[in-house]
Write a protein that holds these residues in place. Structure first.
Motif, PDB file in Angstrom:
ATOM      1  N   ASN A 187       0.953  -1.170  -0.028  1.00  0.00           N
ATOM      2  CA  ASN A 187       0.097   0.041   0.061  1.00  0.00           C
ATOM      3  C   ASN A 187       0.793   1.086   0.198  1.00  0.00           C
ATOM      4  O   ASN A 187       2.314   1.143   0.409  1.00  0.00           O
ATOM      5  N   PHE A 188       0.188   2.234  -0.224  1.00  0.00           N
ATOM      6  CA  PHE A 188       0.889   3.773  -0.345  1.00  0.00           C
ATOM      7  C   PHE A 188       1.122   4.511   1.019  1.00  0.00           C
ATOM      8  O   PHE A 188       1.305   5.773   0.817  1.00  0.00           O
ATOM      9  N   GLY A 189       0.596   3.790   2.043  1.00  0.00           N
ATOM     10  CA  GLY A 189       0.439   4.626   3.277  1.00  0.00           C
ATOM     11  C   GLY A 189       1.786   5.132   3.869  1.00  0.00           C
ATOM     12  O   GLY A 189       1.721   6.354   4.355  1.00  0.00           O
ATOM     13  N   ALA A 190       2.822   4.545   3.511  1.00  0.00           N
ATOM     14  CA  ALA A 190       4.094   5.148   3.923  1.00  0.00           C
ATOM     15  C   ALA A 190       4.717   6.072   2.928  1.00  0.00           C
ATOM     16  O   ALA A 190       5.915   6.587   3.213  1.00  0.00           O
ATOM     17  N   GLU A 191       4.134   6.287   1.968  1.00  0.00           N
ATOM     18  CA  GLU A 191       4.746   7.236   0.596  1.00  0.00           C
ATOM     19  C   GLU A 191       4.759   8.784   1.633  1.00  0.00           C
ATOM     20  O   GLU A 191       3.821   9.032   2.022  1.00  0.00           O
ATOM     21  N   PRO A 192       5.607   9.413   1.118  1.00  0.00           N
ATOM     22  CA  PRO A 192       5.629  11.009   1.300  1.00  0.00           C
ATOM     23  C   PRO A 192       4.462  11.404   0.883  1.00  0.00           C
ATOM     24  O   PRO A 192       3.846  11.282  -0.005  1.00  0.00           O
ATOM     25  N   VAL A 193       4.081  12.795   1.699  1.00  0.00           N
ATOM     26  CA  VAL A 193       2.831  13.690   1.292  1.00  0.00           C
ATOM     27  C   VAL A 193       3.175  14.131  -0.058  1.00  0.00           C
ATOM     28  O   VAL A 193       2.117  14.330  -1.026  1.00  0.00           O
ATOM     29  N   GLY A 194       4.166  14.487  -0.428  1.00  0.00           N
ATOM     30  CA  GLY A 194       4.483  15.147  -1.845  1.00  0.00           C
ATOM     31  C   GLY A 194       4.140  14.210  -2.906  1.00  0.00           C
ATOM     32  O   GLY A 194       3.631  14.282  -4.144  1.00  0.00           O
ATOM     33  N   ALA A 195       4.835  13.011  -2.575  1.00  0.00           N
ATOM     34  CA  ALA A 195       4.681  11.710  -3.498  1.00  0.00           C
ATOM     35  C   ALA A 195       3.155  11.619  -3.720  1.00  0.00           C
ATOM     36  O   ALA A 195       2.849  11.367  -4.863  1.00  0.00           O
ATOM     37  N   LYS A 196       2.364  11.546  -2.501  1.00  0.00           N
ATOM     38  CA  LYS A 196       1.074  11.063  -3.010  1.00  0.00           C
ATOM     39  C   LYS A 196       0.105  12.082  -3.563  1.00  0.00           C
ATOM     40  O   LYS A 196      -0.690  11.904  -4.465  1.00  0.00           O
ATOM     41  N   LEU A 197       0.415  13.249  -3.496  1.00  0.00           N
ATOM     42  CA  LEU A 197      -0.237  14.323  -4.344  1.00  0.00           C
ATOM     43  C   LEU A 197       0.463  14.382  -5.916  1.00  0.00           C
ATOM     44  O   LEU A 197      -0.502  14.565  -6.754  1.00  0.00           O
ATOM     45  N   VAL A 198       1.560  13.967  -6.031  1.00  0.00           N
ATOM     46  CA  VAL A 198       1.877  13.817  -7.453  1.00  0.00           C
ATOM     47  C   VAL A 198       1.228  12.536  -7.925  1.00  0.00           C
ATOM     48  O   VAL A 198       0.841  12.772  -9.106  1.00  0.00           O
ATOM     49  N   TYR A 199       1.101  11.578  -7.209  1.00  0.00           N
ATOM     50  CA  TYR A 199       0.461  10.334  -7.785  1.00  0.00           C
ATOM     51  C   TYR A 199      -0.827  10.678  -8.196  1.00  0.00           C
ATOM     52  O   TYR A 199      -1.525  10.034  -9.059  1.00  0.00           O
ATOM     53  N   THR A 200      -1.737  11.436  -7.110  1.00  0.00           N
ATOM     54  CA  THR A 200      -3.060  11.593  -7.423  1.00  0.00           C
ATOM     55  C   THR A 200      -3.158  12.361  -8.666  1.00  0.00           C
ATOM     56  O   THR A 200      -4.232  12.325  -9.461  1.00  0.00           O
ATOM     57  N   LEU A 201      -2.425  13.599  -8.878  1.00  0.00           N
ATOM     58  CA  LEU A 201      -2.215  14.230 -10.219  1.00  0.00           C
ATOM     59  C   LEU A 201      -2.184  13.443 -11.184  1.00  0.00           C
ATOM     60  O   LEU A 201      -2.646  13.461 -12.512  1.00  0.00           O
ATOM     61  N   ASP A 202      -1.211  12.481 -11.310  1.00  0.00           N
ATOM     62  CA  ASP A 202      -1.061  11.475 -12.394  1.00  0.00           C
ATOM     63  C   ASP A 202      -2.338  10.530 -12.717  1.00  0.00           C
ATOM     64  O   ASP A 202      -2.507  10.372 -13.892  1.00  0.00           O
ATOM     65  N   MET A 203      -2.963  10.051 -11.624  1.00  0.00           N
ATOM     66  CA  MET A 203      -4.145   9.357 -11.662  1.00  0.00           C
ATOM     67  C   MET A 203      -5.184  10.034 -12.380  1.00  0.00           C
ATOM     68  O   MET A 203      -5.798   9.588 -13.372  1.00  0.00           O
ATOM     69  N   PHE A 204      -5.415  11.470 -12.261  1.00  0.00           N
ATOM     70  CA  PHE A 204      -6.298  12.147 -12.791  1.00  0.00           C
ATOM     71  C   PHE A 204      -5.954  12.352 -14.281  1.00  0.00           C
ATOM     72  O   PHE A 204      -6.749  12.401 -15.277  1.00  0.00           O
ATOM     73  N   LEU A 205      -4.631  12.794 -14.610  1.00  0.00           N
ATOM     74  CA  LEU A 205      -4.182  12.905 -15.936  1.00  0.00           C
ATOM     75  C   LEU A 205      -4.529  11.723 -16.784  1.00  0.00           C
ATOM     76  O   LEU A 205      -5.080  11.751 -17.809  1.00  0.00           O
ATOM     77  N   GLY A 206      -4.189  10.497 -16.185  1.00  0.00           N
ATOM     78  CA  GLY A 206      -4.385   9.117 -16.741  1.00  0.00           C
ATOM     79  C   GLY A 206      -5.861   9.091 -17.121  1.00  0.00           C
ATOM     80  O   GLY A 206      -5.964   8.445 -18.177  1.00  0.00           O
ATOM     81  N   ARG A 207      -6.667   9.164 -16.244  1.00  0.00           N
ATOM     82  CA  ARG A 207      -8.033   8.944 -16.381  1.00  0.00           C
ATOM     83  C   ARG A 207      -8.912   9.846 -17.431  1.00  0.00           C
ATOM     84  O   ARG A 207      -9.621   9.199 -18.054  1.00  0.00           O
ATOM     85  N   VAL A 208      -8.461  11.083 -17.457  1.00  0.00           N
ATOM     86  CA  VAL A 208      -9.347  11.835 -18.375  1.00  0.00           C
ATOM     87  C   VAL A 208      -8.488  12.149 -19.705  1.00  0.00           C
ATOM     88  O   VAL A 208      -8.578  12.809 -20.446  1.00  0.00           O
ATOM     89  N   GLU A 209      -7.438  11.367 -19.944  1.00  0.00           N
ATOM     90  CA  GLU A 209      -6.630  11.318 -20.923  1.00  0.00           C
ATOM     91  C   GLU A 209      -5.977  12.546 -21.233  1.00  0.00           C
ATOM     92  O   GLU A 209      -5.737  13.024 -22.683  1.00  0.00           O
ATOM     93  N   ILE A 210      -5.444  13.446 -20.373  1.00  0.00           N
ATOM     94  CA  ILE A 210      -4.551  14.450 -20.486  1.00  0.00           C
ATOM     95  C   ILE A 210      -5.012  15.704 -20.937  1.00  0.00           C
ATOM     96  O   ILE A 210      -4.862  16.868 -20.333  1.00  0.00           O
ATOM     97  N   TYR A 211      -5.510  15.607 -22.263  1.00  0.00           N
ATOM     98  CA  TYR A 211      -5.940  17.055 -22.968  1.00  0.00           C
ATOM     99  C   TYR A 211      -6.962  17.617 -22.307  1.00  0.00           C
ATOM    100  O   TYR A 211      -6.572  19.059 -22.298  1.00  0.00           O
ATOM    101  N   PRO A 212      -8.043  17.300 -21.817  1.00  0.00           N
ATOM    102  CA  PRO A 212      -8.865  18.123 -21.071  1.00  0.00           C
ATOM    103  C   PRO A 212      -8.398  19.002 -19.991  1.00  0.00           C
ATOM    104  O   PRO A 212      -8.563  20.217 -19.816  1.00  0.00           O
TER     105      PRO A 212
END
Length: 484
Positions: free
Chosen positions: A445-470
């Motif tokens: 699990n990602f529980g021990a990941e740094p706060v900054g890393a979690k924020l970057v990962y969630t932005l990546d998740m969002f970009l990947g889900r909507v296919e970047i362009y929007p």
């Protein structure tokens, strides 16, 4: 931008979340008013109030511009994340604000990465809400919205064109109205079928409905700490594999095959390319697991290898064993198939096999032009000539995808140079796979990941889900306004 149009349609998205919060409340009541009841009731009240507000005070209008459409898509997702984190944050426990945000984004984007050490410690109602975010996100926040908008509305056509990529619409032979209903009918049909199959395989009704929502959305959230491996059942493993595969292929193909009772749609060249990619990757992983002593027999090696390859290729992220102990080669293949992944028009993330095949054919096309400049060469898929202007948008997308991985990885390493998980986690977050390898593998699990890393990962998740362009389009709109 038309604020009235945007607010009313974002309100629809919030009302969808409120509906599933209400269902979660009913689950809580059915389980003796479990510990998440208060959190869910407060969350439902807030989300419903904010969602219904525009319908009371904003006059209805059907006009929509391209910019309005992009803003509706991005805000619908963002506000779903924000209000979706309320049940977690209000319940407490391991859910700090950043952890609640991470779990919400991971759920709605159908990524399936989690911060939880002990999933089974959550009350049933919160587990149901967690799986519901997969269900909502898999169908798409905006697709829910499209189901409500009148058929004659120009808004439906515009939002369909923005929410679904040109690749995903290739197999649909009809207009925007039919596209939405084809996608929805296949999605709901697979949900019911997977639920019944899990029941027959021996799951309890509660586990079956949660895993059905998760597998149909190719999400990966489970009600168990050790995912599908907890059930220790070949039948459950095979059911999960079948529906991970079915959910990762083009829904238009599934619809046509079912409607015509014919396997002819599966003669599709992209489908064959995807199948061969799965078979080759599964065989290499299975042989590697057997050769390096991770598994002791061919049967277990094939099951374990093919299950995890399909899990990562479909971007589901389920696991039946701990892949953190796997050697480097099979681990690298999992990351690779997570990027390559399933077909457009499904609930998978990543680059998708359609673009991957298109890239291979485009490279071959240019090599032929270099070697034989006087010859006439064409790019063909399914015996149809693909024009260069139709190929052009997808090559920059792949380049942009890779550039985002590099940028995200660089930010992660700047924030925490010792983060050994950053590389794999960046790949799997942008591809919406969820679990990575090593400490973040199938049972990690990602529980021990740094706060900054979690924020970057969630932005990546969002970009990947909507296919970047929007998202990029909205950012450009905001900056172009501020620069005036």
């Amino acid at each position: 931008m038309n604020v009235k149009v945007i607010s009313r349609n974002v309100g629809y998205a919030l009302l969808v979340s409120a509906l599933f919060m209400l269902l979660s409340i009913l689950v809580s009541v059915a389980n003796g008013n479990d510990s998440a009841l208060a959190a869910l009731m407060i969350s439902f009240t807030i989300t419903f109030t904010v969602g219904i507000f525009p319908f009371i005070f904003v006059r209805k209008t059907r006009e929509i511009t391209l910019k309005d459409g992009f803003m509706i898509i991005v805000l619908s997702w963002l506000l779903s994340f924000i209000f979706g984190m309320l049940p977690y944050a209000l319940w407490g426990g391991p859910f700090t604000i950043i952890n609640a945000w991470f779990e919400s984004v991971s759920g709605f984007t159908t990524t399936g990465a989690s911060i939880l050490d002990d999933v089974e410690a959550l009350p049933r109602s919160l587990l149901f809400w967690r799986s519901s975010t997969h269900f909502i996100g898999g169908l798409g926040v905006v697709v829910f919205l499209l189901l409500i908008i009148p058929d004659s509305s120009q808004m439906r056509l515009r939002l369909t064109n923005l929410e679904l990529s040109s690749l995903s619409k290739r197999e649909y032979r009809s207009g925007a109205n039919k596209t939405v209903y084809v996608f929805t009918s296949v999605y709901l049909g697979m949900l019911v079928a997977s639920f019944l199959a899990y029941l027959l395989a021996g799951m309890s009704p509660f586990d079956a409905v949660n895993h059905a929502m998760s597998v149909t959305a190719t999400g990966g959230f489970s009600t168990k700490n050790q995912s599908i491996g907890t059930f220790n059942s070949v039948a459950v493993d095979l059911v999960t594999m079948f529906f991970m595969f079915l959910s990762s292929i083009h829904f238009g193909m599934v619809f046509v095959a079912f409607a015509t009772r014919s396997l002819k749609p599966f003669k599709n060249e992209i489908f064959k390319f995807y199948i061969w990619s799965l078979l080759i990757a599964s065989m290499v992983v299975s042989v590697s697991l057997l050769a390096q002593g991770v598994e002791n027999n061919w049967g277990q090696a094939l099951l374990n290898g093919s299950f995890h390859v399909l899990s990562y290729a479909s971007t589901s992220g389920f696991g039946i064993s701990d892949n953190s102990v796997w050697p480097a080669l099979p681990s690298a293949i999992l990351i690779f198939v997570g990027i390559w992944c399933g077909m457009a028009g499904s609930t998978t993330g990543g680059i998708q096999s359609d673009r991957a095949l298109l890239l291979c054919k485009e490279v071959r096309y240019h090599l032929k032009n270099v070697l034989h400049p006087a010859s006439v060469n064409e790019v063909r898929i399914n015996r149809r000539v693909i024009r260069q202007e139709d190929i052009t948008p997808h090559i920059p997308y792949i380049a942009l995808y890779m550039m985002l991985i590099i940028i995200s990885l660089a930010i992660n390493l700047i924030l925490n140079p010792n983060n050994a998980n950053a590389v794999a986690a960046t790949f799997t977050s942008l591809s919406n796979v969820g679990p990575a390898i090593g400490d973040l593998g199938s049972f990690g699990n990602f529980g021990a990941e740094p706060v900054g890393a979690k924020l970057v990962y969630t932005l990546d998740m969002f970009l990947g889900r909507v296919e970047i362009y929007p998202i990029f389009a909205v950012v450009m709109m905001v900056f172009s306004k501020s620069s005036r």
